[in-house]
Design a protein around this motif. Sequence first.
Motif, short mmCIF file in Angstrom:
data_model
loop_
_atom_site.label_atom_id
_atom_site.label_comp_id
_atom_site.label_asym_id
_atom_site.label_seq_id
_atom_site.Cartn_x
_atom_site.Cartn_y
_atom_site.Cartn_z
N ILE A 12 11.68 -4.11 -4.09
CA ILE A 12 11.51 -2.68 -4.20
C ILE A 12 12.89 -2.05 -4.05
N GLU A 19 0.02 -4.69 5.02
CA GLU A 19 1.42 -4.44 5.35
C GLU A 19 2.29 -5.61 4.91
N ILE A 60 9.17 9.13 -3.57
CA ILE A 60 8.51 8.98 -2.28
C ILE A 60 8.88 10.19 -1.43
N THR A 119 5.97 -1.79 3.63
CA THR A 119 5.03 -1.05 2.79
C THR A 119 3.61 -1.35 3.25
N ARG A 120 2.76 -0.33 3.11
CA ARG A 120 1.37 -0.49 3.52
C ARG A 120 0.46 0.19 2.52
N SER A 121 -0.60 -0.52 2.11
CA SER A 121 -1.61 0.06 1.24
C SER A 121 -2.94 -0.62 1.55
N VAL A 174 9.26 -0.24 -7.80
CA VAL A 174 8.62 -1.48 -7.39
C VAL A 174 8.54 -2.41 -8.59
N ALA A 182 -0.47 4.78 -0.56
CA ALA A 182 0.46 3.80 -0.01
C ALA A 182 1.57 4.52 0.75
N GLU A 183 2.12 3.82 1.74
CA GLU A 183 3.18 4.38 2.57
C GLU A 183 4.26 3.32 2.78
N LEU A 184 5.42 3.76 3.24
CA LEU A 184 6.46 2.83 3.65
C LEU A 184 7.27 3.46 4.77
N TRP A 203 3.83 7.81 -0.98
CA TRP A 203 3.73 8.09 -2.41
C TRP A 203 2.67 9.16 -2.64
#
Length: 460
Positions: free
Chosen positions: A394, A454, A415, A447-449, A407, A430-432, A425
């Motif tokens: 990423i 994670e 972001i 990153t987490r979705s 990505v 999704a988050e980071l 986002w």
Amino acid sequence: MPGMTEVAWELPTDAAIKDNLAHRIDRQRDGVGIVVGVIDRDGRRVVAHGRYKRGSRRQVDGDTLFEIGSNTKVFTSLLLSEMARRGEVKLDDPVAKHLPDSVTMPERGGRSITLVDLATHTSGLPRMPSNFAPKDRRNPYADYTVEQLYAFLSGHALTRDIGAQYDYSNVGVGLLGHALALRCGTTYEDLVRDRITAPLGMRDTAITLSPDLKKRLAHGHDEDGRPVPNWDLREATAGAGALRSTANDLLTFLAAVLGYQDSSLKPAMAAQLAFPMRVAEEAERHPQQRQEDRTSIGLGWHAIQTERGQVVMHGGGTGGYLTFMGLNLARGWGAVVLTNMFRTPAAVVGVPILTAAPLPPAPKWRRALTIDPSVLDRYVGRYRYPPGIGPGWIEIARWEGGLTANVEGIGEAPIYASTPTEFFWRVADAELWFETDTDGRAVALVTRSPARGENRAERE
């Protein structure tokens, strides 16, 4: 098998596409204007919703022009395929063969960069040249010249072996377009017109716009919906992203690629698609990686392997536009998605269409914080995931007052900050967040979705 659901292989109806676009634009503020084109053996159709410009009453349609950004790269690689078939160049020609003697192309390990290395993003050249310093970041390529490109090439030292690894390079494909034009004694714009758009009857695909085309050019908007200037890519970078086009013209292009329209370009298009798709290095070395996380690279086209099959595609993004062009070769389907707002990666709409998957809704709107640019600068860089975990990498880059995340195999999108180190986002659930050292410089990100949980990626 018990418990498995048979895929209903049907393109979505016009009503289903229209409802999705209306929800995105009218309810979620996830666009200003979006045009979708689909094509199969039964013909083509265009569905559109939204406006030329925020606050305008004028509606977008199949004849509305958009900047198509990096979709231009498919045309540049088609030029290479077509010229190779004519015997004007060879795929493995050293690039230096088609440049002035005054230019010194970088080499490594006794190997020279070839034309096909540029087309497949395996040249070892970086994403952007080191001397790229735009005077106006809202039109960043406008002042980058051929002379600057030559100076960069003559002074650059490659950090990886040529042909060893995929590394997406705007400067590489810009150089490819320029070298092919030099070989024919013309400009990139004239070469595309003479060899591709004129033979196919694509009258609305161009770089320099006539008065009529200017009137039909949708105004671009940034991620917050503010109008932004158009981008002007000069000869040094035109092959990487200079074209403007319409859904109707791009459907004509896909009709020729799919064989629904006869064309003198058919052999070159077939050779382009037949060029071996190379699985990105991480997936090649780690076959346990999830199939849907794999990206392959061919001659201009990319391919992603989804749970519903392969999609051959390319995406594009400029300051105020995000676009998509793709194919499901197994079904004989094509799709085009054009947007005039830098918010939703058009692949989010295009890939489900081509795989007969449900069209996803736009994510809910979240308010973002403004973070000091000096803090954001410390996050810029490429982060690599462990082998077999998610996409290969990423890349975080600066964009106006914020950041974008690119990505591998998915694409680039802004972001937004919820805290100085946590981002999200707007195009996906999704988050980071960044892990930093004592100086505030990012050393890793997480990153987490819901779909992938994670995953941690370390800075290269």
